[in-house]
Design an enzyme around this catalytic site. Structure first.
Site, short mmCIF file in Angstrom:
data_model
loop_
_atom_site.label_atom_id
_atom_site.label_comp_id
_atom_site.label_asym_id
_atom_site.label_seq_id
_atom_site.Cartn_x
_atom_site.Cartn_y
_atom_site.Cartn_z
N LEU A 156 11.26 -20.60 -5.37
CA LEU A 156 10.29 -19.72 -4.71
C LEU A 156 8.88 -19.89 -5.29
CD1 LEU A 156 9.71 -17.18 -2.86
CD2 LEU A 156 10.21 -15.79 -4.89
N HIS B 18 2.48 3.56 -9.07
CA HIS B 18 2.34 2.11 -9.30
C HIS B 18 3.56 1.58 -10.07
CE1 HIS B 18 -1.56 2.14 -7.54
NE2 HIS B 18 -2.15 2.79 -8.52
N ASP C 139 0.83 -1.20 0.00
CA ASP C 139 0.00 0.00 0.00
C ASP C 139 0.87 1.26 0.00
OD1 ASP C 139 -2.31 1.47 0.04
OD2 ASP C 139 -2.62 1.31 2.20
C1 FPP Z 1 -1.92 0.16 -3.29
O1 FPP Z 1 -1.49 1.48 -3.30
C2 FPP Z 1 -1.42 -0.54 -4.45
C3 FPP Z 1 -2.19 -1.13 -5.40
C4 FPP Z 1 -3.66 -1.14 -5.38
C5 FPP Z 1 -1.59 -1.76 -6.58
C6 FPP Z 1 -0.40 -2.62 -6.30
C7 FPP Z 1 0.37 -2.74 -7.52
C8 FPP Z 1 1.70 -2.68 -7.60
C9 FPP Z 1 2.58 -2.63 -6.44
C10 FPP Z 1 2.36 -2.65 -8.91
C11 FPP Z 1 2.37 -3.88 -9.74
C12 FPP Z 1 2.40 -5.19 -9.07
C13 FPP Z 1 2.73 -6.35 -9.69
C14 FPP Z 1 2.54 -7.62 -8.98
C15 FPP Z 1 3.31 -6.39 -11.05
P1 FPP Z 1 -2.56 2.64 -3.37
O2 FPP Z 1 -2.76 3.01 -4.79
O3 FPP Z 1 -3.81 2.22 -2.65
O4 FPP Z 1 -1.83 3.77 -2.59
P2 FPP Z 1 -2.49 4.91 -1.70
O5 FPP Z 1 -3.08 4.23 -0.49
O6 FPP Z 1 -1.33 5.77 -1.34
O7 FPP Z 1 -3.50 5.59 -2.55
#
Ligand code: FPP
Length: 237
Positions: free
Chosen positions: A128, A34, A17
């Protein structure tokens, strides 16, 4: 497996997150966050490989993330497809077995086929075990098990009197893997957000304010060190 004192660490799950906030603090778009998050994902995988962790489970897209603006959803899906296509060779060559958990039926066909191809390609790898949760919800997972149980009863393969915790455990996602020992959540929130509800009954939690794009070996190691300081009783003494 990582072992220290009496604790064994087989399986780490991570709620990644903070990508959006990381980007906003730099006056960049959320998708920029992201993209940086992907680099942190690769670091976490490399760390797991170097430290011979058995299982790493990452929460990439929850069943509730569809509530985000359509542009962010489309960009995220594009990012997943690009990352998986460009890293599948690395995944295969590093003996990683990839599994996606979640409701694949709601995904775009191109994406679903790429996932199935990648899982099939790496299914015999013995290193893994990397699980990525996409369109996943812990409640969806439990409902899926309930439907399966009802079906098994209907076709006469399961006697309702014989249903117990093992029945559910044997049908839920990640059933073939060791239990989640450590759950890490970055981004400063103290909640589960519908991740692995059944599977984390005795999991140790580690919450950090670090935003996901800043997650690196040092933070991973601090979380693992904290885990090894815990006394795990599993309800006993
Ligand atoms: C949460 O941060 C993150 C996500 C909903 C997306 C997770 C994706 C990635 C880490 C990138 C790609 C992953 C893979 C497996 C290739 P948020 O957007 O909710 O952050 P915020 O709380 O600051 O708004």
């Amino acid at each position: 497996m990582i072992k220290k004192n009496k604790n064994i660490l087989n399986h780490v799950a991570i709620i990644m997150d903070g990508n959006g906030r990381w980007a906003q603090r730099r006056n960049k778009s959320r998708i920029y966050g992201h993209k940086k998050g992907v680099k942190a994902v690769l670091k976490a995988i490399n760390f797991s490989l170097c430290n011979k962790l058995n299982v790493l489970t990452l929460y990439a897209f929850s069943s509730e993330n569809w509530r985000r603006p359509i542009q962010e959803i489309l960009s995220l899906i594009k990012l997943f497809i690009c990352t998986l296509s460009s890293k599948i060779e690395f995944i295969y060559n590093n003996n990683i077995c990839l599994k996606v958990i979640g409701n694949l039926n709601q995904l775009d066909l191109k994406f679903k086929n790429l996932i199935l191809y990648s899982e099939n390609l790496t299914k015999s790898n013995t290193g893994l075990q990397l699980n990525i949760a996409i369109n996943y919800g812990g409640r969806w997972d439990i409902v899926k098990v309930i439907k399966r149980i009802v079906y098994l009863i209907q076709i006469g393969l399961l006697n309702p009197n014989e249903i117990n915790e093992n029945t559910v455990s044997s049908l839920i996602s990640l059933n073939h893997l060791p239990p989640v020992d450590l759950l890490i959540r970055t981004g400063g929130e103290y909640r589960l957000s519908n991740f692995l509800l059944w599977q984390i009954a005795y999991t140790e939690f580690y919450f950090t304010n670090i935003l996901w794009p800043d997650f690196d070996d040092k933070v991973f190691k601090i979380a693992i060190d904290a885990y090894f300081c815990r006394k795990r009783n599993f309800g006993g003494l």
